[in-house]
Design an enzyme around this catalytic site. Structure first.
Site, PDB file in Angstrom:
ATOM      1  N   ASN A  28       0.840  -1.204   0.000  1.00  0.00           N
ATOM      2  CA  ASN A  28       0.000   0.000   0.000  1.00  0.00           C
ATOM      3  C   ASN A  28       0.865   1.240   0.000  1.00  0.00           C
ATOM      4  O   ASN A  28       2.086   1.175  -0.057  1.00  0.00           O
ATOM      5  CB  ASN A  28      -0.960  -0.001   1.203  1.00  0.00           C
ATOM      6  CG  ASN A  28      -0.236  -0.218   2.522  1.00  0.00           C
ATOM      7  OD1 ASN A  28       0.961  -0.009   2.614  1.00  0.00           O
ATOM      8  ND2 ASN A  28      -0.947  -0.646   3.531  1.00  0.00           N
ATOM      9  N   CYS A  29       0.203   2.376   0.033  1.00  0.00           N
ATOM     10  CA  CYS A  29       0.893   3.657  -0.006  1.00  0.00           C
ATOM     11  C   CYS A  29       1.692   3.882   1.275  1.00  0.00           C
ATOM     12  O   CYS A  29       1.490   3.221   2.286  1.00  0.00           O
ATOM     13  CB  CYS A  29      -0.113   4.795  -0.190  1.00  0.00           C
ATOM     14  SG  CYS A  29      -1.184   4.610  -1.625  1.00  0.00           S
ATOM     15  N   GLY A  30       2.594   4.843   1.213  1.00  0.00           N
ATOM     16  CA  GLY A  30       3.345   5.230   2.397  1.00  0.00           C
ATOM     17  C   GLY A  30       2.943   6.622   2.841  1.00  0.00           C
ATOM     18  O   GLY A  30       2.739   7.516   2.014  1.00  0.00           O
ATOM     19  N   SER A 233       3.433   8.842  -0.356  1.00  0.00           N
ATOM     20  CA  SER A 233       4.024   8.210  -1.526  1.00  0.00           C
ATOM     21  C   SER A 233       3.027   7.168  -2.010  1.00  0.00           C
ATOM     22  O   SER A 233       2.650   6.272  -1.263  1.00  0.00           O
ATOM     23  CB  SER A 233       5.371   7.564  -1.199  1.00  0.00           C
ATOM     24  OG  SER A 233       5.230   6.569  -0.202  1.00  0.00           O
TER      25      SER A 233
END
Length: 289
Positions: A28-30, A233
């Site tokens: 997943n996204c950061g 991110s």
């Protein structure tokens, strides 16, 4: 028995007995956040947030070439110290802090379409009682971009808007700005409003995590100060990357996009019985079902 001290076979058995399930392991996204709890603005907050996102490469997608990212962004408070200096260089006199808003726009690269969109926003702003003080081309370094990001890169500009008399600072002013933004978005398809607020601003794009700082020169300026910084991110899964979808929200960040795949699949399964098409009827009778 300690999980860390257990042998591989023992560890696997312990995991089965626990609430852990590998089914819930997702890419997943950061995300990250830096906040000064005393509300003291500094460039260190910006620097620390950029450092966070630069260490989130394992939570960021990129193309096969490895030069274009799914998207990186940062949300900051509007720095009066920085923007009063930047506006002065353009002979734009800004009022006091919180008495003006800054809008971040992704305009078309085509000059005619860009001018049409800019004029449309100015007309809508005027009808909403907002005074546009001027525009600023955002200093950037396109050379750091990958070919895919560069091909679709928008023309990035900022707009300065004065707070109307009789409208309170903060939420009331931002509500007026929200109405203007929504009217503009409904009347124009060529331009994306990244952020439009008297309190916060978003810098974002189709970067690798290390390129956010390098691309936007504003973020490198020691005079850019904030007490709050949110970074994101992006790891795009069920949508294709774009400049618009980087750092997807104007008020917060999230890291759960990939988890919607299961939800989307379940919703489609639930709707299957009510869906039909004359092109998919087939020739076999299914009356026995």
């Amino acid at each position: 028995m300690s999980l860390l001290a257990a042998k591989p076979a023992e560890r696997e058995e312990l995991m089965k007995q626990s609430l852990y399930s590998s089914d819930f392991e997702h890419d997943n996204c950061g995300i990250g956040a830096v906040v000064n709890i005393r509300g003291i603005k500094s460039h260190a907050t910006v620097e620390n947030a950029l450092t966070i996102v630069e260490t989130l490469e394992h939570r960021a997608g990129k193309d096969a070439e490895g030069k274009t990212g799914d998207g990186v962004g940062i949300l900051l408070q509007i720095s009066h110290k920085f923007f009063s200096k930047a506006a002065k260089q353009l002979q734009i006199a800004l009022p006091d802090e919180r008495d003006y808003a800054v809008g971040m726009f992704f305009f078309p690269q085509n000059e005619l379409r860009r001018n049409q969109a800019r004029k449309m926003f100015e007309i809508i702003a005027e009808k909403e009682g907002l005074e546009v003080l001027g525009w600023r081309d955002v200093p950037s370094e396109p050379n750091v971009l990958g070919a895919k990001a560069l091909d679709c890169m928008p023309h990035i500009r900022q707009c300065f808007i004065r707070r109307p008399e009789g409208v309170n600072r903060g939420v009331d002013f931002d509500r007026r700005l929200y109405v203007a933004r929504r009217f503009f978005e409904q009347s124009n398809e060529d331009t994306y409003v990244v952020s439009l607020s008297s309190r916060t601003i978003v810098y974002k794009g189709m970067f690798l995590v290390g390129d956010l700082r390098r691309f936007f020169k504003d973020l490198q300026d020691p005079d850019y100060e904030s007490a709050i910084a949110l970074v994101h991110s992006r790891f795009s899964t069920n949508t294709f990357p774009s400049w618009q979808k980087a750092h997807p929200n104007r008020m917060m960040v999230h890291n759960g996009e990939i988890n919607t795949i299961r939800g989307n699949a379940d919703k489609m399964l639930a709707r299957e019985e009510t869906m039909a098409s004359e092109h998919l009827m087939g020739t076999t009778p299914w009356n026995f079902l």
